[in-house]
Design a protein around this motif. Sequence first.
Motif, PDB file in Angstrom:
ATOM      1  N   ALA A 133      -5.415   4.971  16.858  1.00  0.00           N
ATOM      2  CA  ALA A 133      -6.555   4.335  16.187  1.00  0.00           C
ATOM      3  C   ALA A 133      -6.456   4.538  14.674  1.00  0.00           C
ATOM      4  O   ALA A 133      -6.708   3.619  13.881  1.00  0.00           O
ATOM      5  N   ILE A 134      -6.073   5.766  14.275  1.00  0.00           N
ATOM      6  CA  ILE A 134      -5.910   6.056  12.846  1.00  0.00           C
ATOM      7  C   ILE A 134      -4.783   5.211  12.260  1.00  0.00           C
ATOM      8  O   ILE A 134      -4.907   4.653  11.163  1.00  0.00           O
ATOM      9  N   ILE A 135      -3.673   5.123  13.013  1.00  0.00           N
ATOM     10  CA  ILE A 135      -2.526   4.344  12.537  1.00  0.00           C
ATOM     11  C   ILE A 135      -2.888   2.865  12.396  1.00  0.00           C
ATOM     12  O   ILE A 135      -2.543   2.218  11.394  1.00  0.00           O
ATOM     13  N   GLN A 136      -3.622   2.328  13.384  1.00  0.00           N
ATOM     14  CA  GLN A 136      -4.034   0.921  13.333  1.00  0.00           C
ATOM     15  C   GLN A 136      -4.924   0.671  12.115  1.00  0.00           C
ATOM     16  O   GLN A 136      -4.752  -0.331  11.407  1.00  0.00           O
ATOM     17  N   GLN A 137      -5.861   1.583  11.891  1.00  0.00           N
ATOM     18  CA  GLN A 137      -6.758   1.430  10.744  1.00  0.00           C
ATOM     19  C   GLN A 137      -5.976   1.507   9.432  1.00  0.00           C
ATOM     20  O   GLN A 137      -6.214   0.731   8.505  1.00  0.00           O
ATOM     21  N   THR A 138      -5.039   2.455   9.373  1.00  0.00           N
ATOM     22  CA  THR A 138      -4.217   2.602   8.169  1.00  0.00           C
ATOM     23  C   THR A 138      -3.378   1.357   7.915  1.00  0.00           C
ATOM     24  O   THR A 138      -3.249   0.895   6.772  1.00  0.00           O
ATOM     25  N   LEU A 139      -2.811   0.796   9.000  1.00  0.00           N
ATOM     26  CA  LEU A 139      -2.007  -0.422   8.866  1.00  0.00           C
ATOM     27  C   LEU A 139      -2.850  -1.597   8.376  1.00  0.00           C
ATOM     28  O   LEU A 139      -2.406  -2.393   7.541  1.00  0.00           O
ATOM     29  N   GLN A 140      -4.073  -1.697   8.897  1.00  0.00           N
ATOM     30  CA  GLN A 140      -4.963  -2.774   8.471  1.00  0.00           C
ATOM     31  C   GLN A 140      -5.321  -2.634   6.992  1.00  0.00           C
ATOM     32  O   GLN A 140      -5.306  -3.621   6.244  1.00  0.00           O
ATOM     33  N   GLU A 141      -5.634  -1.407   6.592  1.00  0.00           N
ATOM     34  CA  GLU A 141      -5.955  -1.163   5.187  1.00  0.00           C
ATOM     35  C   GLU A 141      -4.749  -1.440   4.298  1.00  0.00           C
ATOM     36  O   GLU A 141      -4.886  -2.001   3.208  1.00  0.00           O
ATOM     37  N   HIS A 142      -3.581  -1.028   4.783  1.00  0.00           N
ATOM     38  CA  HIS A 142      -2.345  -1.266   4.031  1.00  0.00           C
ATOM     39  C   HIS A 142      -2.075  -2.765   3.895  1.00  0.00           C
ATOM     40  O   HIS A 142      -1.723  -3.251   2.815  1.00  0.00           O
ATOM     41  N   SER A 143      -2.259  -3.490   5.010  1.00  0.00           N
ATOM     42  CA  SER A 143      -2.054  -4.945   4.995  1.00  0.00           C
ATOM     43  C   SER A 143      -3.040  -5.619   4.054  1.00  0.00           C
ATOM     44  O   SER A 143      -2.677  -6.534   3.303  1.00  0.00           O
ATOM     45  N   SER A 144      -4.294  -5.156   4.094  1.00  0.00           N
ATOM     46  CA  SER A 144      -5.322  -5.718   3.216  1.00  0.00           C
ATOM     47  C   SER A 144      -4.997  -5.448   1.751  1.00  0.00           C
ATOM     48  O   SER A 144      -5.171  -6.311   0.887  1.00  0.00           O
ATOM     49  N   ALA A 145      -4.507  -4.231   1.478  1.00  0.00           N
ATOM     50  CA  ALA A 145      -4.149  -3.863   0.095  1.00  0.00           C
ATOM     51  C   ALA A 145      -2.980  -4.708  -0.410  1.00  0.00           C
ATOM     52  O   ALA A 145      -2.979  -5.151  -1.562  1.00  0.00           O
ATOM     53  N   ILE A 146      -1.997  -4.939   0.473  1.00  0.00           N
ATOM     54  CA  ILE A 146      -0.838  -5.761   0.089  1.00  0.00           C
ATOM     55  C   ILE A 146      -1.289  -7.190  -0.190  1.00  0.00           C
ATOM     56  O   ILE A 146      -0.854  -7.825  -1.166  1.00  0.00           O
ATOM     57  N   HIS A 147      -2.176  -7.709   0.681  1.00  0.00           N
ATOM     58  CA  HIS A 147      -2.683  -9.072   0.496  1.00  0.00           C
ATOM     59  C   HIS A 147      -3.438  -9.182  -0.833  1.00  0.00           C
ATOM     60  O   HIS A 147      -3.252 -10.154  -1.586  1.00  0.00           O
ATOM     61  N   SER A 148      -4.263  -8.175  -1.113  1.00  0.00           N
ATOM     62  CA  SER A 148      -5.020  -8.167  -2.363  1.00  0.00           C
ATOM     63  C   SER A 148      -4.085  -8.092  -3.570  1.00  0.00           C
ATOM     64  O   SER A 148      -4.291  -8.779  -4.576  1.00  0.00           O
ATOM     65  N   TYR A 149      -3.042  -7.269  -3.436  1.00  0.00           N
ATOM     66  CA  TYR A 149      -2.067  -7.133  -4.525  1.00  0.00           C
ATOM     67  C   TYR A 149      -1.331  -8.456  -4.762  1.00  0.00           C
ATOM     68  O   TYR A 149      -1.118  -8.863  -5.908  1.00  0.00           O
ATOM     69  N   LYS A 150      -0.962  -9.140  -3.670  1.00  0.00           N
ATOM     70  CA  LYS A 150      -0.247 -10.416  -3.809  1.00  0.00           C
ATOM     71  C   LYS A 150      -1.119 -11.466  -4.491  1.00  0.00           C
ATOM     72  O   LYS A 150      -0.644 -12.240  -5.322  1.00  0.00           O
ATOM     73  N   LEU A 151      -2.417 -11.486  -4.107  1.00  0.00           N
ATOM     74  CA  LEU A 151      -3.341 -12.434  -4.732  1.00  0.00           C
ATOM     75  C   LEU A 151      -3.484 -12.136  -6.223  1.00  0.00           C
ATOM     76  O   LEU A 151      -3.492 -13.048  -7.061  1.00  0.00           O
ATOM     77  N   LYS A 152      -3.605 -10.823  -6.534  1.00  0.00           N
ATOM     78  CA  LYS A 152      -3.742 -10.424  -7.931  1.00  0.00           C
ATOM     79  C   LYS A 152      -2.481 -10.748  -8.716  1.00  0.00           C
ATOM     80  O   LYS A 152      -2.545 -11.218  -9.859  1.00  0.00           O
ATOM     81  N   ASP A 153      -1.325 -10.515  -8.089  1.00  0.00           N
ATOM     82  CA  ASP A 153      -0.051 -10.812  -8.736  1.00  0.00           C
ATOM     83  C   ASP A 153       0.083 -12.312  -9.002  1.00  0.00           C
ATOM     84  O   ASP A 153       0.524 -12.721 -10.084  1.00  0.00           O
ATOM     85  N   LYS A 154      -0.309 -13.127  -8.021  1.00  0.00           N
ATOM     86  CA  LYS A 154      -0.270 -14.594  -8.191  1.00  0.00           C
ATOM     87  C   LYS A 154      -1.224 -15.026  -9.302  1.00  0.00           C
ATOM     88  O   LYS A 154      -0.906 -15.909 -10.116  1.00  0.00           O
ATOM     89  N   HIS A 155      -2.388 -14.368  -9.317  1.00  0.00           N
ATOM     90  CA  HIS A 155      -3.374 -14.673 -10.357  1.00  0.00           C
ATOM     91  C   HIS A 155      -2.785 -14.395 -11.744  1.00  0.00           C
ATOM     92  O   HIS A 155      -2.928 -15.222 -12.662  1.00  0.00           O
TER      93      HIS A 155
END
Length: 317
Positions: free
Chosen positions: A91-113
């Motif tokens: 459960a911890i790993i799944q949550q960490t992966l989701q947060e990591h995926s969300s952070a990467i997505h946010s970073y990509k959007l910011k980078d594109k911006h």
Amino acid sequence: MIKKYWREYGVWYGIYFFLSINFLLIFYLYHLPFSYFQASFIFNLTLLFLVTLYFYWKFYQKCKDLHHFIYVKEVEAIKKYTLPSDDAYQAIIQQTLQEHSSAIHSYKLKDKHYQDLIKMWAHQMKVPISAISLMAQTEQLDKKEVQEQLLRLENDIARLLNYIKFSQNHSDFLFEKCRIRSLFIDLIKKNKTFFLKKDLSVTIDGDWEIISDKKWLSFVFSQILDNAIKYNKKGGHIIITVKEGRILIEDTGIGILKEDIPRLFEEGFTGYNGHEHQKATGFGLYMVKKILNNLELDIKIESQIDKGTKVIIEKEE
């Protein structure tokens, strides 16, 4: 691997041997036949050996799957472990992966911006460079025109650098006493080329000594003046009225559509005038609003089409 296994399960073997010694002591004290203890100990030791082989194999497989998961990020590799503690870890790993995926997505959007922003500003800065290049090629270098294009280029670069600095929370505020009138006079002198080109007159009335950040206040006023010059009519007028707690900047420009006013401080919003004149980036007023909020000042804009615009800056209540 054996050391790791022993670190995880060693306590149980310690308990087993402690109990064995305890039983041996009981047999000894009660004078029980030692052969009974010996038979029981050999049987339990054999059973312990078989159980150890099984648990060591499970432990080895688990470590291998976890190692595979770390480098391949394959969640299926660890889903087969269903112990309560394993479920909690998963459960911890799944949550960490989701947060990591969300952070990467946010970073990509910011980078594109940022990439889009740099492209847009680069395109805007190519205009004065192209103008100077054309004058050089035709050998018709006009001192005033070159000065104007260089000033426009300098302002655009300063705006871009300040935007990056401010958006990354690297703005270094330094509060000190400063006079509003002096800041406007310095900016008018700096941009006199633009005033002369459009035959604009400017009036400053009043003063206000404020404790604030001189550099960022000057940047705010430069953005407002830049818009007042950019969208003003030839031969127009700019009136700056300053008093304690309030600054009013009026121009006789083309004005702003009523429906655009509520969105003027949104990041990237240019409105009708920005699209029509192709001079706006949509980041100037956004930064102005953010900076003034940090300086505990408020800004309001009133405007009428073909009658001009009023920019009001006041201390927050």
